[in-house]
Design an enzyme around this catalytic site. Structure first.
Site, PDB file in Angstrom:
ATOM      1  N   ASP A 550     -31.353  57.712  31.503  1.00  0.00           N
ATOM      2  CA  ASP A 550     -31.149  58.514  30.294  1.00  0.00           C
ATOM      3  C   ASP A 550     -31.700  57.797  29.053  1.00  0.00           C
ATOM      4  OD1 ASP A 550     -30.236  60.506  28.663  1.00  0.00           O
ATOM      5  OD2 ASP A 550     -28.141  60.378  29.305  1.00  0.00           O
ATOM      6  N   GLY A 592     -36.902  66.682  27.570  1.00  0.00           N
ATOM      7  CA  GLY A 592     -38.102  67.494  27.418  1.00  0.00           C
ATOM      8  C   GLY A 592     -39.064  67.010  26.349  1.00  0.00           C
ATOM      9  N   ASP A 613     -28.802  68.581  26.577  1.00  0.00           N
ATOM     10  CA  ASP A 613     -27.621  68.992  27.326  1.00  0.00           C
ATOM     11  C   ASP A 613     -27.324  70.465  27.067  1.00  0.00           C
ATOM     12  OD1 ASP A 613     -27.502  66.358  27.998  1.00  0.00           O
ATOM     13  OD2 ASP A 613     -25.485  66.002  27.227  1.00  0.00           O
TER      14      ASP A 613
END
Length: 807
Positions: A550, A592, A613
């Site tokens: 992440d 993205g 999210d």
């Protein structure tokens, strides 16, 4: 009777005896396990069950037979005496007509008495008895009704109704009048209706009322009188019979609604004690007609109790691993346990655990190895051709599993994750391919607030997006972040993290873990920055199979969001992972940025987040869908666009500390799951599994819908066109030559539309199958019409057929 097409519907009327014409309707494949629905009465029929539930039950893999007893409903009334003996003749006639040796009987209401007495007389013909809102102690029911309505009218001080109750109590308790008046009082006070219907149940009833079938709710008002005139057993208690049947080994199950006012709690406790807690469900928000009130719970219960006992192998037909790297794959197979597994032509270096179905090991030589998977239990055998591809690609089909983030958020613990894995196994989800158990943020420790990293990150000079929380946001998870060897130190809730993968592997799952290319994760605990090789080795040596990586705080160190800067940290970790002795799927999570779908494969990862999210609201989910409308060309085996974790079931822990709601309607959740499957998105359940309801369970155990996602061709759906009524047409080609089509109604009202096959480049005659209903709709030329609810979807598989009859 010769075999008919899957899920075909056949209507029969035939003579039983004494010139009695019996109405019978069948649903499904006659080679599937037979279920006979026995309606209520006397004076009843099977119309409501037929119109709302029979086809859906057949879609669960059953051959469903509904009928009206002689003297009732749509069957002949001539010379009918409406006795149990005649009911037995009717059933025996059905067994003979449809060549049934054994069947499971669903006894609804009064039909429960018919079922119990038939099972007592003919136990050799019974697979199982399912009591559904079934009467079992008639006088106890009448007493409870009269006592309950007496309390109601006493509170209302209604002297007229209280006098009526007194008069009813004085009637002959073995008379038709006594029964009629008791049930009339129950109906007047809403005893047969659920207090609060769900939106789904409301739609079920509305669709039924609008159907032609509802107009065939024919009832013989003379039937009760005939029954009480000709039958001796008019007021009975069959609990002793049920206990005797159970002692003989006949399987008995029970489904009752908590809003059904005709049964007292003492009565429910008594019948549950006979049946057994494991074979009994007492459903919230359900009354007498629970098969419509709580249809998903009804269908799931029947499927779990009576499902086809033979094995069936689910999942993809292909799996990828790298040469010489350790891997594992669990054969997903439904069917009664115990079950054993076999594999033919397994390449050297790979082994099979015949009891768990886990294939593991490492294969040195590259190649496509065609093997045969076999599952066996005492009821039968299932085989499937499977290709083990040893090459340079992982995740040849989208990963499936569960992630802790939306379930437990920042309150995740190892115990909660392990318990979730146990529940996923126990609920049978693993048998459908749900295989990854991923620990999300935060499992490591947070640096103390005096640590220099907090100052360093605040001195950001670049323009890239960055996010991290802390310090002081995670009390109890603060401390030294790495040991003397540079290894991550788990926080106090994950002290046994090294044992986690072995435990998951023993259970047949893959173990997933979380980190960040930055110094801190999004939650503010230690990430992998500067320790990529160390962490990759830590993950591999301990047996992890999946890494979610992440972006988070790395944005404070990146110069900008150029392609080179975005790829850099992910390529670094991918190279580190590929240098290990174990295959680890690398899931990029960077929301993205920089059109990741265009270059994600260059980073060495197998999947990449295309979105921030998402949350459980329609705008969020639909936005993620539309973002991928024109990006199918970037998807192929080993390269998956990831629009985020599934927002179905009870979620919300990421923002509320615990999962406790879902703001999507059932239709929206079905659309959500359908489109993730159409888009070939990774399927990670976000729901708290302990709170999983029957509706959600039904979504994630539909093997035909999942098969669209796991199709080996690996081509994602694209938005092909929008019809004049604003219905969106999405389609994707399938490996077997078929086409998956999703018609999505994004509007706020239901729409009836006509879908022309030409919208997806098809011409000619096609067989159309509804994947959610598991129902063949028939052969069609050029077009097909359908009604789609607001924010809803229909999901079809269309296969070209040779010229012939079409609708």
């Amino acid at each position: 009777m010769k075999r008919i097409s899957l899920l075909a519907v056949m209507i029969f009327t035939f003579l039983i005896s004494y010139s009695q014409q019996l109405y019978v309707k069948t649903f499904g494949d006659p080679h599937h396990p037979a279920i006979v629905f026995i309606h209520g009465g006397p004076r009843g029929n099977s119309v409501l069950f037929e119109g709302t539930t029979a086809q859906k039950l057949a879609g669960r893999g059953f051959y469903v037979i509904v009928y009206d007893r002689r003297g009732e409903g749509r069957s002949s009334y001539d010379n009918a005496k409406v006795t149990y003996g005649e009911a037995f003749e009717d059933l025996n006639g059905i067994y003979k007509k449809f060549h049934l040796t054994k069947a499971s009987l669903i006894g609804f209401s009064f039909g429960g008495l018919v079922t119990t007495l038939f099972a007592e007389k003919y136990p050799e013909k019974i697979n199982a008895v399912v009591l559904t809102s079934a009467l079992f102690a008639q006088q106890a029911t009448y007493n409870h009704i009269l006592d309950s309505v007496k309390r109601i009218y006493t509170r209302k001080q209604d002297a007229i109704q209280l006098k009526k109750i007194t008069d009813v109590a004085l009637l002959d308790k073995n008379s038709a009048a006594y029964r009629k008046e008791c049930f009339a009082l129950a109906a007047e006070n809403g005893f047969f209706k659920a207090g609060q219907l769900s939106d789904e149940a409301t739609k079920i009833y509305a669709a039924y009322e609008a159907s032609d079938l509802s107009k065939k709710d024919i009832r013989n008002d003379q039937a009760p009188g005939l029954f009480y005139k000709n039958e001796k057993l008019v007021n009975i208690d069959v609990r002793p019979i049920l206990a005797k049947l159970k002692s003989k080994g006949i399987a008995i199950f029970g489904l009752y609604g908590k809003d059904d006012g005709i049964f007292s709690s003492e009565m429910i406790n008594s019948i549950q004690a006979i049946i057994g807690a494991g074979h009994f469900k007492y459903l919230d928000h359900a009354s007498h007609y629970l098969f419509a009130d709580r249809q998903d719970a009804f269908l799931n219960s029947i499927a779990a109790w009576l499902q086809e006992t033979e094995p069936h192998i689910n999942g993809p037909r292909v799996y990828g691993a790298r040469p010489g790297k350790a891997f594992m794959y669990t054969i997903p197979a439904t069917g009664k346990r115990p079950m054993t597994f076999q594999v033919k032509h397994l390449p050297e270096g790979a082994t099979l655990d015949k009891n768990s179905g886990v294939i593991s090991g490492s294969v040195k030589e590259k190649g496509d190895y065609t093997i045969e998977l076999i599952a066996v239990n005492k009821y039968g055998r299932s085989a499937k051709t499977f290709t083990l591809v040893i090459g340079d690609k992982l995740a040849l089909t989208p990963p499936m599993g569960w992630s802790s983030w939306y379930s437990f958020g920042r309150n995740v613990t190892l115990d909660k994750v392990i318990r979730t894995a146990e529940m996923i196994r126990d609920k049978g989800l693993q048998q459908y391919g749900w295989s990854v158990i991923e620990i999300d943020d935060p499992w490591t420790k947070q640096p103390g607030k005096e640590d220099s990293i907090w100052t360093k990150l605040k001195q950001k000079t670049g323009t890239a997006y960055s996010y991290y929380e802390g310090p002081d946001n995670l009390p109890g998870r603060v401390g030294q972040v790495r040991n003397e060897n540079g290894e991550l130190i788990p926080n106090q809730y994950f002290t046994d993290i090294k044992a986690f993968p072995a435990l998951m592997h023993k259970m047949g799952f893959k173990a997933g873990i979380y980190s960040s290319p930055g110094p801190l994760t999004c939650g503010g605990v230690a990430g992998s920055y500067g320790y990529e090789q160390t962490d990759a080795k830590f993950f591999a040596d301990n047996g992890f199979d999946y890494l979610k990586y992440d972006w988070c705080s790395y944005g404070s160190l990146a110069k900008n969001e150029s392609k080179a800067e975005l790829i850099k940290p992910y390529r670094l970790m991918s190279d580190a992972l590929q240098a290990q002795k174990r295959d680890i799927i690398h899931a990029l999570c960077q929301y993205g940025m920089g059109n990741v779908w265009e270059w994600g494969n260059e980073s060495g990862g197998q999947l990449w987040r295309t979105e921030g999210d998402i949350t459980d609201n329609w705008h969020s989910v639909y936005g993620a869908i539309r973002k991928l409308a024109d990006k199918a060309q970037y998807v192929k085996p080993g390269n998956w666009n990831d629009p985020d974790i599934l927002q179905i079931g009870v979620v919300g822990a990421q923002s509320e500390g615990e999962a406790k709601r879902n703001h999507l309607t059932p239709d929206e959740q079905k659309t959500h799951f359908s489109m993730w499957c159409m888009l070939d998105a990774p399927l990670l359940i976000g729901a708290n599994i302990e709170l999983l309801d029957d509706f959600t369970l039904g979504l994630i155990t539909n093997e035909e819908v999942i098969a669209v996602n796991q199709d080996a061709l690996g081509m994602a759906a694209g938005l092909k066109t929008v019809l004049p009524d604003t219905v969106e047409v999405w389609s994707k080609p399938l490996e077997d030559g078929g086409t998956a089509v999703g018609l999505l109604n994004a509007g706020d009202k239901a729409v009836t539309t006509t879908f022309p096959f030409s919208a997806v480049g098809l011409e000619g005659t096609y067989a159309v199958r509804d994947l959610w209903e598991k129902k063949d709709l028939g052969l069609f030329s050029k077009e097909i019409s359908i009604t789609i609810p607001s924010h809803g979807i229909v999901l079809w598989k269309i296969i070209r057929k040779k010229a012939g009859a079409a609708r």
